[in-house]
Motif scaffolding. Structure first.
Motif, PDB file in Angstrom:
ATOM      1  N   ASN A  74       3.274  10.574  -2.044  1.00 43.88           N
ATOM      2  CA  ASN A  74       5.190  11.366  -2.585  1.00 43.88           C
ATOM      3  C   ASN A  74       6.516  11.145  -1.329  1.00 43.88           C
ATOM      4  OD1 ASN A  74       4.088  12.753  -4.853  1.00 43.88           O
ATOM      5  ND2 ASN A  74       3.345  14.312  -3.343  1.00 43.88           N
ATOM      6  N   PHE A  75       6.179   9.734  -0.963  1.00 45.11           N
ATOM      7  CA  PHE A  75       7.788   9.525  -0.151  1.00 45.11           C
ATOM      8  C   PHE A  75       7.523   7.462  -0.582  1.00 45.11           C
ATOM      9  CE2 PHE A  75       3.410   8.977   2.823  1.00 45.11           C
ATOM     10  CZ  PHE A  75       3.991   7.919   3.704  1.00 45.11           C
ATOM     11  N   LYS A  76       8.678   7.417   0.540  1.00 46.95           N
ATOM     12  CA  LYS A  76       8.786   6.055   0.474  1.00 46.95           C
ATOM     13  C   LYS A  76       8.929   5.145   1.914  1.00 46.95           C
ATOM     14  CE  LYS A  76      11.491   5.128  -3.364  1.00 46.95           C
ATOM     15  NZ  LYS A  76      12.738   4.898  -3.736  1.00 46.95           N
ATOM     16  N   GLU A  77       8.040   4.548   2.645  1.00 46.52           N
ATOM     17  CA  GLU A  77       7.528   4.378   3.637  1.00 46.52           C
ATOM     18  C   GLU A  77       9.167   3.549   4.799  1.00 46.52           C
ATOM     19  OE1 GLU A  77       3.279   2.107   3.660  1.00 46.52           O
ATOM     20  OE2 GLU A  77       5.021   0.876   3.327  1.00 46.52           O
ATOM     21  N   LYS A 180       4.553   3.047   7.595  1.00 46.96           N
ATOM     22  CA  LYS A 180       3.465   2.955   6.671  1.00 46.96           C
ATOM     23  C   LYS A 180       2.367   3.959   6.549  1.00 46.96           C
ATOM     24  CE  LYS A 180       0.590  -1.596   5.969  1.00 46.96           C
ATOM     25  NZ  LYS A 180      -0.618  -0.517   6.419  1.00 46.96           N
ATOM     26  N   SER A 181       2.370   3.204   5.623  1.00 48.12           N
ATOM     27  CA  SER A 181       1.158   4.432   4.971  1.00 48.12           C
ATOM     28  C   SER A 181      -0.333   3.501   4.750  1.00 48.12           C
ATOM     29  CB  SER A 181       0.911   4.327   3.429  1.00 48.12           C
ATOM     30  OG  SER A 181      -0.359   5.129   2.878  1.00 48.12           O
ATOM     31  N   GLU A 182      -0.818   3.868   5.804  1.00 49.69           N
ATOM     32  CA  GLU A 182      -1.996   3.547   6.452  1.00 49.69           C
ATOM     33  C   GLU A 182      -3.562   3.821   5.383  1.00 49.69           C
ATOM     34  OE1 GLU A 182      -2.431   2.220   8.921  1.00 49.69           O
ATOM     35  OE2 GLU A 182      -0.431   2.146  10.010  1.00 49.69           O
ATOM     36  N   VAL A 183      -3.321   4.015   4.061  1.00 47.19           N
ATOM     37  CA  VAL A 183      -4.277   4.695   2.698  1.00 47.19           C
ATOM     38  C   VAL A 183      -3.511   3.918   1.925  1.00 47.19           C
ATOM     39  CG1 VAL A 183      -5.253   6.186   4.222  1.00 47.19           C
ATOM     40  CG2 VAL A 183      -3.933   6.990   2.837  1.00 47.19           C
ATOM     41  N   ASN A 184      -4.342   3.540   1.081  1.00 45.56           N
ATOM     42  CA  ASN A 184      -4.073   3.503  -0.790  1.00 45.56           C
ATOM     43  C   ASN A 184      -4.718   4.655  -2.161  1.00 45.56           C
ATOM     44  OD1 ASN A 184      -2.228   0.869   0.190  1.00 45.56           O
ATOM     45  ND2 ASN A 184      -4.370   0.540  -0.179  1.00 45.56           N
TER      46      ASN A 184
END
Length: 369
Positions: A74-77, A180-184
């Motif tokens: 729910n966010f943008k890196e 950065k998101s560390e998961v997908n």
């Protein structure tokens, strides 16, 4: 015939003499007019330039408190997030089922408590008339206590189930910039182990950097030493404050680690590489000369030209760092030396020069060591 030969030889000799006269005239050129700067000793800061990387002074790792499959981001890196804002959503169905089960157990415990209270009350009334034994009365009171405990346990389990359900929605713990998101989406998240992202607070940045041990010779390092952090692609800098000085030289790199805190700024972000200038002490009895007058010689040494008795003399100099548009000369000059500040490319050692009344300098390209 002999007279004619003598005439030809005389003519050649005359031409040779004329040629020598012209050559002598070409050597005796008038002195070159030059501008000068009088060398004046001063005390100035000793700086060293290096590179560093910015980092969040307050960086928070975001990890899940429950396990499950990641359903949604729910966010943008790289964008700002607010404390409490939902960043990740983990599958909720197992935790919703646990909440329903815990609520049912709580209701069951409440029903059993009502029955136990009723039985205990009845036993209390009957024992007064000896209608029940003391054993039956004690059993009823024990059952009441156990029912109360069972209800408390069921309520605690319900609370835990509801907390687990709420943890399926992973919020931002603080305001800041999401990394950065560390998961997908679809990844399996492990409670307390999987790193989801990091949040940094750019208003409180630090810069980490290292200084070569060669530059530290004679340095006086304290947390009061000045630090300048330059904005990339500009000449602007931010003053920073040292908050960490390493106590050991890195044996592999030959450097000392340092860190400084930056003032609040919107011009830098965490993770940027920046130029850092650190004050290591002072140069005493040093001289400031324009960068354009310093020559780098073929052997790697540096020199300037000065006027001595009407001729240009090349003097070898030792350089410190540069300050603004000037080089700091730490050795090679003495007070009162007339440093030539223009015509640098035309000068040679011993060339006759004359000093202009003006002290203007030309814009020769600086030579950096």
């Amino acid at each position: 015939m002999q007279l004619r030969t003598i005439f030809v030889v005389s003519a050649i000799a005359s031409l040779a003499l004329v040629g020598c006269g012209d050559k002598k005239k070409s050597v005796e050129r008038p002195p070159i007019e030059v501008s000068t700067l009088t060398a004046t000793p001063t005390t100035t800061f000793r700086w060293v330039d290096t590179f560093g990387q910015t980092e969040g002074a307050e960086e928070v790792e975001v990890r899940a408190q429950v396990s499950g499959v990641l359903r949604k981001l729910n966010f943008k890196e790289g964008e700002s997030v607010k404390a409490g804002q939902t960043l990740f959503e983990i599958e909720k169905e197992p935790y919703e089922a646990q909440v329903r089960q815990a609520r049912a157990q709580t209701e069951q415990a409440k029903t059993e408590l009502v029955k136990a209270r009723r039985d205990a009350k009845r036993a209390s009334e009957l024992i007064k008339v000896n209608a029940v034994s003391r054993q039956e009365y004690d059993d009823a009171q024990s059952a009441l206590a156990m029912a109360k405990s069972a209800l408390a346990l069921a309520q605690a389990q319900q609370t835990n189930a509801e907390i687990d359900l709420s943890h399926a929605m992973v919020p931002a713990p603080v305001d800041g910039i999401a990394g950065k998101s560390e998961v997908n989406i679809g990844s399996l998240i492990t409670s307390g182990t999987t790193l989801l992202t990091s949040i940094t607070q750019p208003d409180t940045l630090r810069v980490s950097f290292a200084v070569s041990d060669k530059n530290l010779v004679g340095a006086q390092l304290t947390k009061d030493n000045l630090v300048r952090v330059f904005i990339p692609d500009t000449k602007d800098f931010l003053p920073a404050k040292l908050d960490y000085i390493g106590q050991q030289i890195d044996a592999d790199r030959g450097t000392l680690r340092l860190r400084a805190v930056l003032p609040p700024t919107k011009k830098l972000l965490p993770g940027q590489y920046v130029e850092v200038r650190l004050m290591l002490g002072e140069y005493k009895d040093a001289y400031l000369v324009p960068q354009g007058v310093v020559r780098q010689r073929s052997d790697g040494t540096y020199s300037v030209y000065v006027i001595e008795e009407g001729v240009a003399r090349e003097k070898e100099v030792l350089l410190g760092n540069w300050e603004g548009s000037d080089w700091i000369v730490t050795n090679g000059l003495k007070p009162g030396d007339k440093v030539i500040t223009n015509q640098i490319l035309r000068l040679r050692d011993g060339l006759r020069v004359t000093e202009k009344s003006s002290n203007k300098t030309d814009s020769s390209e600086p030579v950096k060591p």
